[in-house]
Design an enzyme around this catalytic site. Sequence first.
Site, PDB file in Angstrom:
ATOM      1  N   PHE A   1     -11.918  -1.553  36.065  1.00  0.00           N
ATOM      2  CA  PHE A   1     -10.510  -1.953  36.090  1.00  0.00           C
ATOM      3  C   PHE A   1      -9.715  -0.776  36.614  1.00  0.00           C
ATOM      4  O   PHE A   1      -9.650   0.281  35.981  1.00  0.00           O
ATOM      5  CB  PHE A   1      -9.992  -2.346  34.712  1.00  0.00           C
ATOM      6  CG  PHE A   1      -8.556  -2.810  34.767  1.00  0.00           C
ATOM      7  CD1 PHE A   1      -8.257  -4.121  35.087  1.00  0.00           C
ATOM      8  CD2 PHE A   1      -7.515  -1.926  34.538  1.00  0.00           C
ATOM      9  CE1 PHE A   1      -6.932  -4.551  35.178  1.00  0.00           C
ATOM     10  CE2 PHE A   1      -6.190  -2.333  34.627  1.00  0.00           C
ATOM     11  CZ  PHE A   1      -5.900  -3.651  34.938  1.00  0.00           C
TER      12      PHE A   1
ATOM     13  N   ASP B   1     -11.794   7.904  38.311  1.00  0.00           N
ATOM     14  CA  ASP B   1     -10.556   7.253  37.879  1.00  0.00           C
ATOM     15  C   ASP B   1     -10.358   7.601  36.403  1.00  0.00           C
ATOM     16  O   ASP B   1     -10.978   7.006  35.522  1.00  0.00           O
ATOM     17  CB  ASP B   1     -10.673   5.741  38.081  1.00  0.00           C
ATOM     18  CG  ASP B   1      -9.459   4.978  37.560  1.00  0.00           C
ATOM     19  OD1 ASP B   1      -8.566   5.603  36.944  1.00  0.00           O
ATOM     20  OD2 ASP B   1      -9.421   3.744  37.731  1.00  0.00           O
TER      21      ASP B   1
ATOM     22  N   LYS C   1      -0.739   7.353  33.452  1.00  0.00           N
ATOM     23  CA  LYS C   1      -0.428   7.029  32.063  1.00  0.00           C
ATOM     24  C   LYS C   1       0.161   8.208  31.290  1.00  0.00           C
ATOM     25  O   LYS C   1       1.356   8.443  31.351  1.00  0.00           O
ATOM     26  CB  LYS C   1      -1.651   6.435  31.376  1.00  0.00           C
ATOM     27  CG  LYS C   1      -2.062   5.080  31.969  1.00  0.00           C
ATOM     28  CD  LYS C   1      -3.035   4.348  31.085  1.00  0.00           C
ATOM     29  CE  LYS C   1      -3.540   3.060  31.736  1.00  0.00           C
ATOM     30  NZ  LYS C   1      -2.517   2.041  31.970  1.00  0.00           N
TER      31      LYS C   1
END
Length: 411
Positions: A138, A223, A252
């Site tokens: 994801f 990632d 984030k």
Amino acid sequence: MNAWIEAENRHSASNYKPLPVVLTRGQGVWLWDVDGKRYLDMMSAYSAVSFGHGHPVLVEAMVAQARQLAVTSRAFHTDRLGPFLQLLCEMTGLPKALPMNTGAEGVETALKAARKWGHKVKGIADGQAEIIVCNGNFAGRTTTIVGFSSEPQYRDGFGPFAPGFVSVPFGDAAALEAAITPRTAAFLVEPIQGEGGIIVPPAGYLAACREICTRHNVLLICDEVQTGLARTGRLLACQHENVKPDGLILGKALGGGLLPVSAFLAREDVMAVFRPGDHGSTFGGNPLASAVGTAALQLLKQDNLAERADKLGARLLEGLRAIRHPAIRGVRGKGLLIGLDLDPAQVSARTFCERLLQHGVLSKETHETVVRFAPPLVITEQELDAGLDVIRAVFDTVPADRRMPAESLPA
């Protein structure tokens, strides 16, 4: 409370299915709803709120910068971007950074860099570069990214998709090597799959991938939008195996839970493929984001949050694994990124999260079977233990015809 939910449902696209709570205030690890009920945040907005809600140092940095200068676009230099990127590069050990906003933008930046590096540096024919990804990945919601997702819902109706992606099983280094061809430019991988269900690969996997990529002149791009910045007990999750990637994506927590800040970092020859006009963002690297990002990185070091996550994560893992209930299929994770895998025949992860909500703890399910626990890294032992007490209490509400003996409980 229903009025707020009804207004949102009436005017918002139905692209989310939130839990039935309306939040209005946050402080530290706590959130309050419009009726004044307090909740322990065990999700941290998918790790974006690693420093807790409304951290005074970060809020002050944001407010002070907003009063001074917020956005100019990259058409001009500012006095905030250089120091931010310098600190980011020094902490991660990669020499160059390209600032963006969201994690998905960071991934898109990495994909563009890898493809152009593959053509200009490695010599792959223009338009023929391939990037290897993992099943269960994801990386965001853009059309390019969902095109290489293995989740049918993420792809349904959104095609046609960009070619040039090859999927292999996560955690299988041999499969990675078998998929590499002369057209392979990069391998994009999450050190731990977050949205995939907090999937931790076998020990040695990432180190083996590093060796394979080096040997085949393939970029290893990690990632770490969700796993990075101390979440797993190290500054970067790839550091658990002493792996240094060729490219790194952060986001984030980089925005301190206040605004979206992301970055793609890479070695010199990878970043050198970009020329003025190749790539950019109106808001990427703006002074406000740079000020908050700098303050967040400084806090990360000053408060030893990686060590904190390592210690408290071990405490949380131990507490969860000590719960004996047949609905538990497994508990897995690193640091303060932990997944509780439930048997859907006994209780769905959604139902479990709704019961946690009723008892004053907030979390969210993923893939209908896993409850994620990723509290702010500033959580105390007492607050963590209070959360564990609630989790145990919720399991007491789940019917169980039998209790699993300790020796048969999966880890």
